[in-house]
Design a protein around this motif. Structure first.
Motif, PDB file in Angstrom:
ATOM      1  N   ARG A 101       0.835  -1.219   0.000  1.00 20.97           N
ATOM      2  CA  ARG A 101       0.000   0.000   0.000  1.00 20.97           C
ATOM      3  C   ARG A 101       0.857   1.251   0.000  1.00 20.97           C
ATOM      4  O   ARG A 101       0.575   2.229  -0.680  1.00 20.97           O
ATOM      5  CB  ARG A 101      -0.942   0.005   1.209  1.00 20.97           C
ATOM      6  CG  ARG A 101      -2.260  -0.722   0.933  1.00 20.97           C
ATOM      7  CD  ARG A 101      -3.348  -0.237   1.894  1.00 20.97           C
ATOM      8  NE  ARG A 101      -3.033  -0.568   3.289  1.00 20.97           N
ATOM      9  CZ  ARG A 101      -3.364  -1.730   3.871  1.00 20.97           C
ATOM     10  NH1 ARG A 101      -4.019  -2.638   3.200  1.00 20.97           N
ATOM     11  NH2 ARG A 101      -3.051  -1.958   5.123  1.00 20.97           N
ATOM     12  N   GLY A 102       1.935   1.221   0.788  1.00 21.98           N
ATOM     13  CA  GLY A 102       2.855   2.364   0.845  1.00 21.98           C
ATOM     14  C   GLY A 102       3.492   2.624  -0.507  1.00 21.98           C
ATOM     15  O   GLY A 102       3.578   3.772  -0.956  1.00 21.98           O
ATOM     16  N   ILE A 103       3.931   1.558  -1.182  1.00 17.27           N
ATOM     17  CA  ILE A 103       4.589   1.722  -2.482  1.00 17.27           C
ATOM     18  C   ILE A 103       3.602   2.283  -3.511  1.00 17.27           C
ATOM     19  O   ILE A 103       3.914   3.238  -4.234  1.00 17.27           O
ATOM     20  CB  ILE A 103       5.160   0.375  -2.998  1.00 17.27           C
ATOM     21  CG1 ILE A 103       6.281  -0.115  -2.079  1.00 17.27           C
ATOM     22  CG2 ILE A 103       5.691   0.523  -4.419  1.00 17.27           C
ATOM     23  CD1 ILE A 103       6.809  -1.500  -2.436  1.00 17.27           C
ATOM     24  N   VAL A 104       2.396   1.699  -3.558  1.00 13.11           N
ATOM     25  CA  VAL A 104       1.404   2.152  -4.550  1.00 13.11           C
ATOM     26  C   VAL A 104       1.050   3.621  -4.316  1.00 13.11           C
ATOM     27  O   VAL A 104       1.035   4.422  -5.255  1.00 13.11           O
ATOM     28  CB  VAL A 104       0.141   1.252  -4.518  1.00 13.11           C
ATOM     29  CG1 VAL A 104      -0.994   1.877  -5.316  1.00 13.11           C
ATOM     30  CG2 VAL A 104       0.478  -0.131  -5.078  1.00 13.11           C
ATOM     31  N   ALA A 105       0.799   3.983  -3.053  1.00 13.20           N
ATOM     32  CA  ALA A 105       0.451   5.378  -2.754  1.00 13.20           C
ATOM     33  C   ALA A 105       1.611   6.303  -3.115  1.00 13.20           C
ATOM     34  O   ALA A 105       1.418   7.372  -3.696  1.00 13.20           O
ATOM     35  CB  ALA A 105       0.097   5.522  -1.274  1.00 13.20           C
ATOM     36  N   GLY A 106       2.836   5.875  -2.793  1.00 12.10           N
ATOM     37  CA  GLY A 106       4.016   6.695  -3.086  1.00 12.10           C
ATOM     38  C   GLY A 106       4.214   6.878  -4.577  1.00 12.10           C
ATOM     39  O   GLY A 106       4.498   7.982  -5.044  1.00 12.10           O
ATOM     40  N   LEU A 107       4.045   5.802  -5.340  1.00 14.57           N
ATOM     41  CA  LEU A 107       4.235   5.902  -6.793  1.00 14.57           C
ATOM     42  C   LEU A 107       3.163   6.792  -7.409  1.00 14.57           C
ATOM     43  O   LEU A 107       3.443   7.595  -8.300  1.00 14.57           O
ATOM     44  CB  LEU A 107       4.218   4.512  -7.443  1.00 14.57           C
ATOM     45  CG  LEU A 107       5.416   3.623  -7.110  1.00 14.57           C
ATOM     46  CD1 LEU A 107       5.292   2.279  -7.817  1.00 14.57           C
ATOM     47  CD2 LEU A 107       6.725   4.304  -7.503  1.00 14.57           C
ATOM     48  N   ALA A 135      -0.061   2.981 -10.758  1.00 15.36           N
ATOM     49  CA  ALA A 135       0.526   1.816 -10.094  1.00 15.36           C
ATOM     50  C   ALA A 135      -0.545   0.780  -9.768  1.00 15.36           C
ATOM     51  O   ALA A 135      -1.625   1.119  -9.304  1.00 15.36           O
ATOM     52  CB  ALA A 135       1.231   2.242  -8.804  1.00 15.36           C
ATOM     53  N   ASP A 136      -0.220  -0.483 -10.057  1.00 12.21           N
ATOM     54  CA  ASP A 136      -1.101  -1.601  -9.720  1.00 12.21           C
ATOM     55  C   ASP A 136      -0.318  -2.569  -8.877  1.00 12.21           C
ATOM     56  O   ASP A 136       0.873  -2.766  -9.087  1.00 12.21           O
ATOM     57  CB  ASP A 136      -1.545  -2.323 -10.986  1.00 12.21           C
ATOM     58  CG  ASP A 136      -2.678  -1.598 -11.653  1.00 12.21           C
ATOM     59  OD1 ASP A 136      -3.635  -1.246 -10.947  1.00 12.21           O
ATOM     60  OD2 ASP A 136      -2.592  -1.363 -12.865  1.00 12.21           O
ATOM     61  N   ARG A 137      -1.025  -3.250  -7.974  1.00 10.12           N
ATOM     62  CA  ARG A 137      -0.337  -4.181  -7.111  1.00 10.12           C
ATOM     63  C   ARG A 137      -0.929  -5.584  -7.264  1.00 10.12           C
ATOM     64  O   ARG A 137      -2.141  -5.746  -7.306  1.00 10.12           O
ATOM     65  CB  ARG A 137      -0.490  -3.695  -5.668  1.00 10.12           C
ATOM     66  CG  ARG A 137       0.160  -4.581  -4.646  1.00 10.12           C
ATOM     67  CD  ARG A 137      -0.892  -5.411  -3.927  1.00 10.12           C
ATOM     68  NE  ARG A 137      -0.263  -6.295  -2.958  1.00 10.12           N
ATOM     69  CZ  ARG A 137      -0.766  -6.547  -1.766  1.00 10.12           C
ATOM     70  NH1 ARG A 137      -1.886  -5.984  -1.365  1.00 10.12           N
ATOM     71  NH2 ARG A 137      -0.160  -7.410  -0.968  1.00 10.12           N
TER      72      ARG A 137
END
Ligand code: CA
Length: 221
Positions: free
Chosen positions: A14-20, A27-29
């Motif tokens: 979640r942190g990576i997606v929000a940051g990107l 961004a998709d996870r």
């Protein structure tokens, strides 16, 4: 620019997606290697962020299989601090870069920008063509030296067309670059963004290739 984040830890993902997203990426996870393989087959991505410890197949094996299948997608691996061997094996298996957890999201975004522009044969973020200057890392644009305000989607669309290096890009692929899998897309959304870019930068900035898609209209300086 669309990034596929392959990470099974919900909090980190979640942190990576929000940051990107905050850095202008789409961004998709996904959380398993098999979901990642499916996503690579069915949608366009510009780069992958790959955690090596995944619940089904090891991230290294996914990486090896993608490269064996001829997939040249820029891939940045995420590894634990003490896992030097993983980093070496990842790079040897075809990863383009790595970051050690925990990492700074600004650094992740900067590294992804660098990987994506190198994949298009550019060594600088600043791109110049015709009357346009465009910074693909910040989304800032200037027309004949004057700053032009672009929305996040407009700068993503422009970056995706520039990234194609003069090739034609289909409307479907442009929509993949602009919207994540969980985002609702209105049927005329792409047309609206193209219209707005032409209004702000000039009608020639995007060429319509009938039946095929769209092409960036100016020659790079
Ligand atoms: Ca993991």
């Amino acid at each position: 620019m669309r990034i596929l984040v392959v990470e099974d830890d919900d909090l980190i993902a979640r942190g990576i997606v929000a940051g990107l997203r905050a850095h202008g990426f789409t961004a998709d996870r996904v959380s398993t290697a098999s979901q990642a393989r499916l996503a690579c087959e069915h949608t366009h991505c510009d780069a992958m962020v790959l955690d090596l410890g995944l619940p089904d197949t090891d991230g290294l094996e996914l990486l090896t299989r993608l490269r064996a299948a001829g997939n040249a997608l820029p891939i940045l691996i995420l590894t634990a601090r003490d896992a030097v061997d993983d980093r070496i094996r990842g790079l040897q298996a075809g990863a383009d870069d790595y970051l050690v957890k925990p990492f700074d999201l600004g650094e992740l975004a900067a590294r992804l920008h660098a990987l994506i522009r190198r994949a298009a044969g550019r060594s600088l973020n600043l791109f110049e063509a015709g009357p346009l200057r465009f910074d693909s890392s910040t989304g800032e644009a200037w027309l004949n030296g004057e700053p032009v305000e672009l929305s996040r989607r407009e700068s993503t669309l422009l970056a995706s067309l520039i990234q194609a290096n003069g090739r034609c890009v289909s409307g479907e692929r442009l929509k993949d670059c602009l919207y994540g899998m969980d985002e609702e897309v209105e049927s005329n959304a792409l047309n609206v963004h193209i219209h707005n870019l032409r209004r702000k930068l000039g009608p020639d900035v995007i060429e319509t290739v009938r039946g095929l898609g769209y092409r960036f209209g100016w020659v790079r300086r």
